[in-house]
Structures are given as C-alpha cells and as structure tokens.
Design an enzyme around this catalytic site. Structure first.
Site, PDB file in Angstrom:
ATOM      1  N   HIS B  82       0.845  -1.190   0.000  1.00  0.00           N
ATOM      2  CA  HIS B  82       0.000   0.000   0.000  1.00  0.00           C
ATOM      3  C   HIS B  82       0.881   1.241   0.000  1.00  0.00           C
ATOM      4  O   HIS B  82       1.821   1.340   0.783  1.00  0.00           O
ATOM      5  CB  HIS B  82      -0.920   0.045   1.217  1.00  0.00           C
ATOM      6  CG  HIS B  82      -1.736   1.311   1.253  1.00  0.00           C
ATOM      7  ND1 HIS B  82      -2.881   1.459   0.504  1.00  0.00           N
ATOM      8  CD2 HIS B  82      -1.539   2.487   1.894  1.00  0.00           C
ATOM      9  CE1 HIS B  82      -3.373   2.672   0.709  1.00  0.00           C
ATOM     10  NE2 HIS B  82      -2.567   3.324   1.543  1.00  0.00           N
ATOM     11  N   ASP B 161     -16.149   2.081   6.381  1.00  0.00           N
ATOM     12  CA  ASP B 161     -15.102   2.978   5.888  1.00  0.00           C
ATOM     13  C   ASP B 161     -15.587   3.769   4.690  1.00  0.00           C
ATOM     14  O   ASP B 161     -15.318   4.964   4.562  1.00  0.00           O
ATOM     15  CB  ASP B 161     -13.853   2.183   5.503  1.00  0.00           C
ATOM     16  CG  ASP B 161     -12.831   3.079   4.827  1.00  0.00           C
ATOM     17  OD1 ASP B 161     -12.275   3.944   5.531  1.00  0.00           O
ATOM     18  OD2 ASP B 161     -12.621   2.954   3.610  1.00  0.00           O
ATOM     19  N   ARG B 168     -15.953  12.301   5.472  1.00  0.00           N
ATOM     20  CA  ARG B 168     -14.725  13.037   5.802  1.00  0.00           C
ATOM     21  C   ARG B 168     -14.347  13.988   4.677  1.00  0.00           C
ATOM     22  O   ARG B 168     -13.883  15.105   4.916  1.00  0.00           O
ATOM     23  CB  ARG B 168     -13.572  12.060   6.052  1.00  0.00           C
ATOM     24  CG  ARG B 168     -13.651  11.359   7.403  1.00  0.00           C
ATOM     25  CD  ARG B 168     -12.677  10.198   7.463  1.00  0.00           C
ATOM     26  NE  ARG B 168     -11.298  10.627   7.301  1.00  0.00           N
ATOM     27  CZ  ARG B 168     -10.303   9.817   6.923  1.00  0.00           C
ATOM     28  NH1 ARG B 168     -10.540   8.545   6.654  1.00  0.00           N
ATOM     29  NH2 ARG B 168      -9.084  10.281   6.798  1.00  0.00           N
ATOM     30  N   SER B 183      -8.672   3.774   8.096  1.00  0.00           N
ATOM     31  CA  SER B 183      -9.253   3.629   6.760  1.00  0.00           C
ATOM     32  C   SER B 183      -8.373   2.741   5.881  1.00  0.00           C
ATOM     33  O   SER B 183      -8.849   1.811   5.221  1.00  0.00           O
ATOM     34  CB  SER B 183      -9.423   5.016   6.134  1.00  0.00           C
ATOM     35  OG  SER B 183      -9.862   4.896   4.806  1.00  0.00           O
ATOM     36  N   LYS B 187      -9.169  -1.720   5.149  1.00  0.00           N
ATOM     37  CA  LYS B 187      -9.312  -2.262   3.796  1.00  0.00           C
ATOM     38  C   LYS B 187      -8.231  -3.291   3.490  1.00  0.00           C
ATOM     39  O   LYS B 187      -8.484  -4.307   2.853  1.00  0.00           O
ATOM     40  CB  LYS B 187      -9.285  -1.120   2.776  1.00  0.00           C
ATOM     41  CG  LYS B 187     -10.607  -0.373   2.736  1.00  0.00           C
ATOM     42  CD  LYS B 187     -10.588   0.808   1.782  1.00  0.00           C
ATOM     43  CE  LYS B 187      -9.753   1.935   2.358  1.00  0.00           C
ATOM     44  NZ  LYS B 187      -9.893   3.194   1.621  1.00  0.00           N
TER      45      LYS B 187
END
Lengths: 437, 437
Positions: B82, B161, B168, B183, B187
């Site tokens: 990520h 989320d 947000r 968040s 995931k």
C-alpha cells in the site's frame, strides 16, 4: 465559496470573513448546506473559538436570518434581562412586572429549559391556559398595554439560531463561548430593545464554574450588545446554591406570587427562604430601571423597584399579563405527593452541587434532557437549608414534590449526593459577586 | 449509550472504549446514527486524536462492518503493498506482476485518485474494457490463477469505511492520522493477506511533508498490522519529485509497459526517466518477496525481482491479468494534443512543488477534486528534468498532454509555479530514505 473549505479554514484556526460566515449560516438555514457540514464547523468552532469580529458577524447573520420586532410604537426605552441559567432562577416573573409597574417597557422573549437549568416559558405554562405563543403584533400590543409580555421564540425570530441550536444539542457543541454568545444575543437583539441587563451566573449550577469565566462570558456578551449601540450591564451572580425556596415550574410560580404578595417563609435556621429570589429580582430590576435613564442612581432605582413590589403594583401587573395571555392563576396546580430528605449527620451545610439538583429535577420531569421531553408542571424540589446553616442529624434538607411518586426514589438518590455537610463553618455565600458595566 | 455523550467524551479528550467505538461506528453504518453526529465525532477526533487502542478498535470495527476475503484456497503466503499516495506513483502495476511472476500471490484491492494524488483503479481503467468491478469469488480465483488481480473496493468490504470516507471528504476531516490509519488498514486487512509492504511517502507531494511525520504514520500503520499478526515493513520514500516520466492515467500505464519491456528513455541531461519508477518497483517487490520467506536476504529477493522483470515474465503476467479482466492493452489511448513548458532562466532544478503538479493534473482532469469528477484517461504531464539537473533558459521542463487543449492554459499557469531553478546545485534527491521493520 465551498463549505468544506470554510470548515477547513476554521479547523486550521484561521479567521473567517464576514462573507464566509454569512454564506455558511444563511445557506444552512435555507437547507443548501447539510447538517453534517454545519456540525463539523460547529465542532471546529468549539475547538478553535472565534474572534470578536467573527462572533459579531455570526450574531448579525443569525439575527438577520429573521425579523427584528418593530417596537417603534412603544414609547420610550425598552429594556430586557437575560440570565445564563440556573436552578430555581425565577427572577423574570418578578422583575418583568416590577419594571412594568415602574412605568417602563419589558418586551421579553424567553426560552424553555434544557439540561439542568430551567426556562421561563415552562414556568409560565404551568399556569393553566397561559399562552406563550403570541404573534409578534400581539406581543408589541401587550407590551405597550401592560408594560411587559412573555412569549416564546416565534419562527420569524432567528430561524438560523433555532436550527443551529437543535443541532448543537445533539452534537456536543453547546459549550462554546462564541456560539453561546451569538445564540443569546441574536435573540435579544431581535426583541427591538434599547438596553439589556445580563445576569451571568457562576458556580456548580452554572455553565461557567468560576466567577472569572462568568466575567469573560459577560464581557463577550456585552461586546456584542455594544456593537449594536445597546446599553448593557452585567450582574455576576452565584449559582453555587439554588435560588430561593423552590425549583420546579408551578412551585416557582407559587414562590414568585408569594414574594409579590410580600410574604416570607422562615426556615428552621430562621432565614426567609424567599429573600434571595426577592433580592436578586430587586437588584436586576433596579439595574433595568437605571439603564433607561429614569433614575439618577442605582439606589434610587432600587428604592423605586422595592416600592412597586411592596405596594402590590408588581403583582397587579403579573395578574394583568396572566389574564391577557389566558392564564388562570387561581388554578395553578400544586403537587399531590412528597417525600422528605433528611441529614444523616450534623455540622454545617458546606456546599451544594447545584447541577446534581438540576439533574434530580430532570428525573422528576421538572426539566428536560432533550427538547422532546414533556414537563410535569407540579414536580420540583423544596430547599430547606442554605450554605452556612447549622444542621443536626435528622434535619430536613430537601422535599421532593410531584404527582408521580415513582420518580422519587432515583431523584432522592441523586439529591442525596448533592450537598456536603462539614464540621467547619464555611465562608458566607455571596449572591451577587459584582456588577460589570 | 448516547451518541452525543460519546462525541462529548472524545471532545473532552477522554479515551473511548472499544464498545463505544463499535456502537457508534456500527450504528452509523446501519443509519441509526445520522451523518451530523458522525461528522461532529470526526472533527473531535481530528482535534484530539486517538490512542493506539482506539485506532486498533476503530480499524477492527470498520473491518468487521463487512467481510474479510476468504483467501484460504490460495496456497501459501499472500502479500500486498500500500502506498500513501503521490504524483506519478504507478508502482502497483509493475510490482504486482513481478511478485506474481516470482511465484507468489498479490490480492490487490485498490482505490481511486482523490485530490492531487492518483489512484491505481483510474490508471487501469484507462485500458479500454479493463473491469475492476469483479466479485470477490472471481478476485480469489484470478489471484490463484495469475498470481495477482486488481479490483476496486466492493460493497461487501468495509462498508463503514466507505460511508465515513465520503463524509470526511466533505467535512474537512480527511487529514487525521488515526482516521487515515484505520481507513487504510481496515481495507488492507479485509484482503485476507499474510503480509504487507507500506510505501509511506514524504515531501511536497505527500500527505506527510517531512520524513519524520512519514515515520510516525508508518509506525501507526505497522502497529495496526501487527495487532493482526501480519508481517509488515515500511519503505519511507520521497515525493519531493514526481515519480518517473509521466503522471496521468494512460500515460502511466504506457510508462509501466515500457519498463516491463526493459525500455529506457533518456532525458536531455542523459538520465533514464524510467529509472526511479523501475527502482522503486523493484525495491518494493523485493520487500514483498522477502516478507513471504521465499528468500534468505533482501538482496536475493531483489535479484529475483530483477530477473523476472528483465525476463519479460512480469510483462507476461500483466498482459495475462489485463486479458482476464477484459482490458484491451493494444487499444491503450494516447493523448492527441500537447503543449510544452520551457525554463525561462538557467541554473539547476532545485525543487518541485509536487502538490501543485497534482493540482495541474486535476485541472487537466487526470485526477479528481471530488468523488463525482470524471477522469480524462489520456490527460497528463510529462516530466523532462529531475532535481539537480543543469538547466538552460529554453529547456523543456514539462509537456502537458491531453485531448482537450482548452484546459491547458490554466494547467500551464499552475505548473509554471511548481518548480524552482537556483544558481546553486541542490543536494541530491534521494528516492528511498529508509526501511522500517
């Protein structure tokens, strides 16, 4: 202008412009900005505050989201009082009639109780038939005729404040100085008054816990009033002890009538339990009268207030306004059930946790936790002792009153933890700390 | 539990319990708590932060608001990467195929671009027909078959989320470390992986402006992964310069294919403009491979990654997954129009404002400002120089690409202010700052 950018700006502790505040608040009032963006902005204001200029702009926008009452047909100086709220705080019902009886005009738009503090409208509505929902035309007409009139916020007045207040209540954003100031002052400025006396409370039952914080709130409120060229003064008064003999709606009306009938009620310690309510009402009345320019000194104003109270002229005004607002005073309901709470040890009454007393009132349905809660008009609490009183084990401290005794046990429990008895005599409780001008 | 009391608790900087976090988040997901209370809580979290325990509880609740992909039928270690986002950051498209070609499994659930940073899904969808909306069953099946598969978040994965992120985005509560961590990690933990390599970026184009802050973010993310007993490492890499030769969706896919074809592209200064993308992809691939336990050292893992990239095996995997996900690689669109931006003075390329480059990308519709914005797949920016390069007046700095040249002028203006030329040679730009384990 993008709402999210305005939120971000306040979040980043930057000052919002008048235009940004106006855009955000008016768009919200028109349902063009959703609740979730307003609540984010409110929380950012909670954390980062607002400058004087921002608070003045917020007040102005909320005020001009609705109408300002046209009081031009009422001759002379119009004056009102606003209290930041407490337990047993019933002075409006006495000082409105006093000032009216002194020949002046008090157009009073009041609120309902929320949380542990009471509201003038709820007290008045414990009088069977009393109608606080008058049109603004009738409000002006009655003020002109009687000298004072008590109504609730109408939908024409500060609709932005109404919508924002409901949102603050459920998003933990009530306790913010600029939001409190703008909410109070937008509604007061909408009354079309020339002067305002603020009763800013401090102590365990007040929003501001210390006199210092109350002073800050008073100055912030007065700054806004001055930006409108209104005459304004603040009385800083204690809410470390509930005011007077009763809290609870019908019971407070009863206390006010007793005071306007010049009655007193002696406690076991030999004190008049009506004295504090009477004294604070007279002091606030005196400042209201003096603000109008009718007198050359506060002492003269106080003497005038005392005279119209003692002469029965204030009571007559109160009866007159009840009749005009369809209230049947002689049918004022009184509670059917009661239970006493006694001291289990001896000593001196050292302190009250007045917020807990207010919460016991909510348990009894004398107040409400959320806007939708229904009030039980006869419920309330009677206070038998005051700070500094000498107490023996077994002495009466409170009496819980009401029609529905199944609430009594949990109110009793709450009240049981709402006072302290100490062996040492505490310092004297001072009702009025100071006056700021 | 009362939502307003939970908001107040966080507002007052008290730690929320696991139960309070679960109650609030799940009630919100089930529409039992309104947006306006969630946005107030989010703003309170923005200001008061969250403890490690709170962040872990928030991640866990968001994760369990949906399903965890059942990857048990895929043999062995599943690993993903990520990146915290940047401009021209296209490594996923290369490292997924590399690691798959090395015989490992990369189940990758990616996001779309928002704000100035790009998103893997948008890049892939510039390939005509490429379908990122696969069922989770097909996702597992393809990962098993090819070794990697790229899909978008489905509605079964972390619905909490999804709902919170959308809120947000419009309430200025994106930039909060605990919210970002929860968040991202909810995931990633939903992918059913055994290990995760984090590419945490710092610099003018990153969420974290300094390496120190990137380190903090990396540690917070790794703490969560470790609470799930996942293997995790973080590469701290620079986003003070856009990555590689292109930003823009189809242009980035083109660059990735060129790299997987072992091509290079020399700049005027004689540098291979594909080198950074290739090197970061290889480094991240090496860490992914090493995390699985397949190799005994990072060097060995790097050599393996390099081998499968140079052999064409990674390209083959990429072509295979495009075919399986209905993407027609040979039809990749290329922009029709372009305009060059030249240096007006000589010196050294001292620095980039990478966020401005990202904003120019948004102007060109290569990225989006709000979720609803439509992407123009061929739009983008070509980078001709790198930090430290010697520049003469008139040298090419950027080329703006796209099909709709009417956006070019304002993108040009933005880009014009996005770099600095100095007379002094700046210190060398270091792509990978460090690796945290």
């Amino acid at each position: 202008m993008l709402p999210a950018e305005i939120i971000k700006k306040k979040r980043n502790k930057l000052e919002l412009t008048k235009e940004e505040i106006e855009f955000f608040i008016l768009s919200y009032t028109r349902h063009q900005i959703p609740d979730y963006q307003m609540s984010a902005l409110l929380m950012a204001i909670y954390f980062n505050g607002m400058s004087n200029a921002e608070t003045v702009a917020l007040t102005r926008t909320m005020l001009h989201s609705g109408v300002v009452v046209d009081t031009s047909s009422i001759p002379g100086f119009k004056v009102d009082k606003h209290s930041t709220g407490g337990v047993g705080d019933k002075t409006s019902l006495i000082l409105g009639p006093i000032v009216a009886a002194a020949g002046l005009y008090v157009p009073m738009i009041s609120g309902r109780g929320l949380g542990h503090t009471g509201g003038t409208l709820d007290k008045l509505e414990s009088i069977p038939g009393f109608n606080t929902q008058q049109t603004l035309e009738r409000f002006v007409e009655l003020t002109k005729k009687i000298g004072t009139c008590f109504i609730g916020q109408t939908k024409e007045i500060c609709p932005a404040d109404k919508k924002i207040y409901a949102l603050r209540d459920v998003t933990a954003t009530v306790e913010s100085l600029p939001l409190i100031c703008a909410s109070i002052m937008s509604k007061k400025m909408a009354e079309g008054i020339d002067g305002l006396v603020l009763d800013v409370k401090f102590g365990s039952g007040a929003f501001m816990k210390t006199a210092d914080d109350a002073r800050k709130l008073a100055n912030a409120l007065m700054d806004i009033a001055k930006s409108y060229n209104k005459k304004v003064i603040s009385v800083i008064s204690s809410m470390n002890q509930p005011l007077g003999r009763f809290s609870g709606n019908a019971l407070e009306v009863f206390e006010c009538i007793e005071i306007m009938k010049n009655k007193s009620f002696r406690s076991a310690a030999g004190k008049d339990l009506y004295a504090d309510t009477r004294e604070l009402s007279l002091q606030l009345s005196a400042h209201m009268i003096h603000l109008t320019g009718k007198t050359t000194s506060i002492d003269e104003a106080y003497a005038l207030a005392k005279k119209v109270l003692e002469s029965g002229a204030a009571l007559k005004k109160f009866e007159e306004l009840c009749a005009e607002q369809s209230g049947n005073l002689s049918a004022l309901p009184m509670p059917k059930e009661k239970v006493d709470l006694h001291a289990t040890v001896g000593g001196f009454l050292a302190s009250y946790d007045v917020e807990k007393i207010g919460l016991a009132g909510i348990i009894l349905r004398a107040g409400r936790m959320i806007t939708e809660d229904k009030i039980h008009p006869t419920s309330g609490i009677e206070f038998h002792v005051q700070i500094g009183d000498s107490i023996k084990a077994g002495d009466l401290i409170y009496t819980i009153h009401g029609d529905e005794s199944h609430h009594f046990a949990s109110a009793y429990q709450m009240l049981h933890n709402s006072f302290e008895i100490s062996l040492q005599k505490p310092s004297e409780h001072v009702l009025i700390k100071e006056v700021l001008g």
